[in-house]
Design a protein around this motif. Structure first.
Motif, PDB file in Angstrom:
ATOM      1  N   GLY A 287       0.821  -1.213   0.000  1.00  0.00           N
ATOM      2  CA  GLY A 287       0.000   0.000   0.000  1.00  0.00           C
ATOM      3  C   GLY A 287       0.849   1.254   0.000  1.00  0.00           C
ATOM      4  O   GLY A 287       0.518   2.243  -0.655  1.00  0.00           O
ATOM      5  N   VAL A 290       2.127   1.803  -3.536  1.00  0.00           N
ATOM      6  CA  VAL A 290       1.055   2.342  -4.389  1.00  0.00           C
ATOM      7  C   VAL A 290       0.838   3.824  -4.082  1.00  0.00           C
ATOM      8  O   VAL A 290       0.739   4.657  -4.993  1.00  0.00           O
ATOM      9  N   GLY A 291       0.768   4.153  -2.789  1.00  0.00           N
ATOM     10  CA  GLY A 291       0.560   5.549  -2.410  1.00  0.00           C
ATOM     11  C   GLY A 291       1.692   6.443  -2.853  1.00  0.00           C
ATOM     12  O   GLY A 291       1.472   7.568  -3.328  1.00  0.00           O
ATOM     13  N   CYS A 294       1.524   7.089  -6.582  1.00  0.00           N
ATOM     14  CA  CYS A 294       0.386   7.935  -6.964  1.00  0.00           C
ATOM     15  C   CYS A 294       0.509   9.363  -6.436  1.00  0.00           C
ATOM     16  O   CYS A 294      -0.219  10.252  -6.897  1.00  0.00           O
ATOM     17  N   SER A 315      -6.696   8.635   6.116  1.00  0.00           N
ATOM     18  CA  SER A 315      -5.906   7.603   6.804  1.00  0.00           C
ATOM     19  C   SER A 315      -6.371   7.421   8.240  1.00  0.00           C
ATOM     20  O   SER A 315      -6.426   6.297   8.752  1.00  0.00           O
ATOM     21  N   ALA A 337      -5.291  -0.355   2.460  1.00  0.00           N
ATOM     22  CA  ALA A 337      -5.928   0.920   2.119  1.00  0.00           C
ATOM     23  C   ALA A 337      -5.402   2.052   2.995  1.00  0.00           C
ATOM     24  O   ALA A 337      -5.194   3.176   2.517  1.00  0.00           O
ATOM     25  N   ILE A 340      -2.053   3.741   1.829  1.00  0.00           N
ATOM     26  CA  ILE A 340      -2.028   4.566   0.615  1.00  0.00           C
ATOM     27  C   ILE A 340      -2.141   6.053   0.942  1.00  0.00           C
ATOM     28  O   ILE A 340      -1.252   6.840   0.592  1.00  0.00           O
ATOM     29  N   THR A 343       0.901   7.398   2.974  1.00  0.00           N
ATOM     30  CA  THR A 343       2.106   7.666   2.189  1.00  0.00           C
ATOM     31  C   THR A 343       1.930   8.892   1.312  1.00  0.00           C
ATOM     32  O   THR A 343       2.870   9.666   1.118  1.00  0.00           O
TER      33      THR A 343
END
Length: 445
Positions: A287, A290-291, A294, A315, A337, A340, A343
């Motif tokens: 996660g 991914v964060g 993005c 968060s 989740a 993400i 971060t």
């Protein structure tokens, strides 16, 4: 997402490559030392946990004792040269420990081995206190624009997360198959690769050296102590920097509680075997990657300021929801989740921190910011463990269809604090046109 031949720029790509290799080496090194101390050096001794904790204490001591002072020197010195010198120092320190590790364990007393490990860990992390703010300042010179700076911070976080997914699985086979010295040599070589990568970076004429120009110029302030005090005063007088620090500290309290109690949450609340605990860490790591990847695009869309307070709200809410899970798969999903937006907000803070710190103060700003957040994480871990083991021990309160126990209550309250910090961020982070944020002029937040 369109693949690029370079990451932001060729110079940043070289810097990133050096960090990637060095981060994997650090992950292998740290995991190897803990495994070696616990399973070979002090195996079966009643004080083995204390010996292992000494490795972590040596790391924390370097951050807290050396970090704040290191920023003064980083602001004085050439940034690229500082990074090169620290990589040489770290490589030599690990190489010396590698040479000693060629001896049989019985050749030296256990206390001598532990002293060598602790001194090496302290020295490596003390050198890192110079490397990190120097790298921060150099990236600020190489990368311009809020979105690209957020992308650079995201790549750095993704690289670090990946290193801690890849590195530890490599450590055990290296240690138990070929021996401690080869695992240590791997890290020494990683510093050599980092040195070559940093040396290949061509620094802009206005960057990489001591602060200069109208933005970075500062009057003489009475030597080392005077410059240190000047840095603290600058930080304290910036409402923007103080707000960022408060937000980071509150966020660390939430993450610190999770790091301490998550293994107990796994067995007591998710009703899963402790053997599955590693999958939760992997979910959070993925996660985080991914964060981080993005984050640049998110900052480009909504700005760093909005990304920060929205990330805190989301968060925090996800941490509260995670605390109410009773099944392992639900826990994995919510922890993935949660990582993400956490971060994303950590990444969004990077361009805000760069923009709020003139070139002459960047080293000292980073040297204040990171040690304080590290201390907050350590205090949160201690406080969460103390509350779960004493004040809230045995808590079992029915609340409608729910029941509140000690661990899930602490995690839920931590999540609520993070949500409240998101509200605070929305109100406290000034816009660039505000009179309270003159240093943010020209930066969209």
């Amino acid at each position: 997402m369109r693949l690029r031949p370079t990451l932001i720029s060729p110079e940043y790509t070289r810097l990133w490559f050096g960090q990637a290799v060095s981060s994997v080496g650090d992950a292998v090194f740290s995991t190897t030392l803990v495994l070696w101390v616990a399973t070979i050096l002090v195996e079966g001794r009643p004080w083995a946990p204390v010996a292992v904790s000494g490795v972590l204490l040596a790391t924390g001591a370097a951050v807290l004792l050396v970090g704040p002072v290191a920023g003064v020197f980083v602001d004085r010195w050439d940034k690229r040269a500082t990074m090169l010198r620290t990589e040489v120092l770290r490589g030599v320190m690990v190489a010396l420990l590698t040479a000693v590790a060629c001896l049989p364990t019985s050749a030296l007393a256990v206390e001598v081995w532990l002293a060598l490990v602790y001194v090496t860990v302290f020295a490596l992390n003390a050198a890192a206190r110079f490397f990190t703010p120097a790298r921060f300042a150099l990236v600020a010179d190489l990368v311009t624009g809020e979105a690209d700076r957020a992308r650079a911070a995201g790549l750095a976080q993704a690289t670090s997360q990946t290193a801690w997914i890849v590195g530890p699985p490599l450590a055990a086979p290296l240690l138990f198959t070929v021996g401690l010295q080869w695992a240590l040599l791997f890290n020494a070589l990683s510093y050599a690769v980092s040195f070559v990568a940093v040396r290949s970076v061509r620094v802009p004429a206005s960057g990489g050296g001591p602060a200069g120009g109208s933005e970075g110029q500062q009057p003489a302030s009475g030597g080392l102590f005077g410059e240190f005090v000047a840095g603290l005063r600058f930080f304290a007088r910036s409402r923007f920097l103080v707000a960022l620090l408060v937000l980071a500290v509150i966020g660390q309290f939430g993450v610190g509680a999770l790091n301490t109690l998550n293994v107990f949450f796994t067995t007591d609340n998710l009703h899963a075997s402790a053997r599955l605990f590693g999958y939760l860490g992997m979910a959070m790591g993925v996660g985080g990657i991914v964060g981080a990847l993005c984050a640049g695009r998110v900052v480009q869309w909504i700005g760093a300021r909005r990304a920060t307070w929205i990330g805190l709200l989301v968060s925090g809410a996800l941490l509260v929801l995670y605390s109410r899970q009773t099944g392992f798969l639900g826990g994995v999903a919510f922890l993935f989740a949660f990582a993400i937006p956490l971060t994303v907000l950590n990444t969004a803070m990077a361009p805000l921190l760069v923009a709020a710190a003139p070139a002459a103060y960047r080293g000292r700003v980073v040297a204040v910011f990171y040690p304080v957040t590290q201390l907050a994480s350590m205090l949160a871990a201690v406080l969460a463990g103390w509350l779960a083991g004493t004040v809230l021990r045995g808590l079992d309160v029915p609340l409608g269809p729910l029941r509140l126990g000690p661990v899930d209550t602490i995690l839920a309250v931590s999540g609520l604090f993070v949500v409240l910090s998101g509200v605070y961020a929305w109100l406290a982070l000034p816009a660039p046109e505000s009179a309270d944020a003159p240093e943010m002029a020209g930066v969209r937040v």
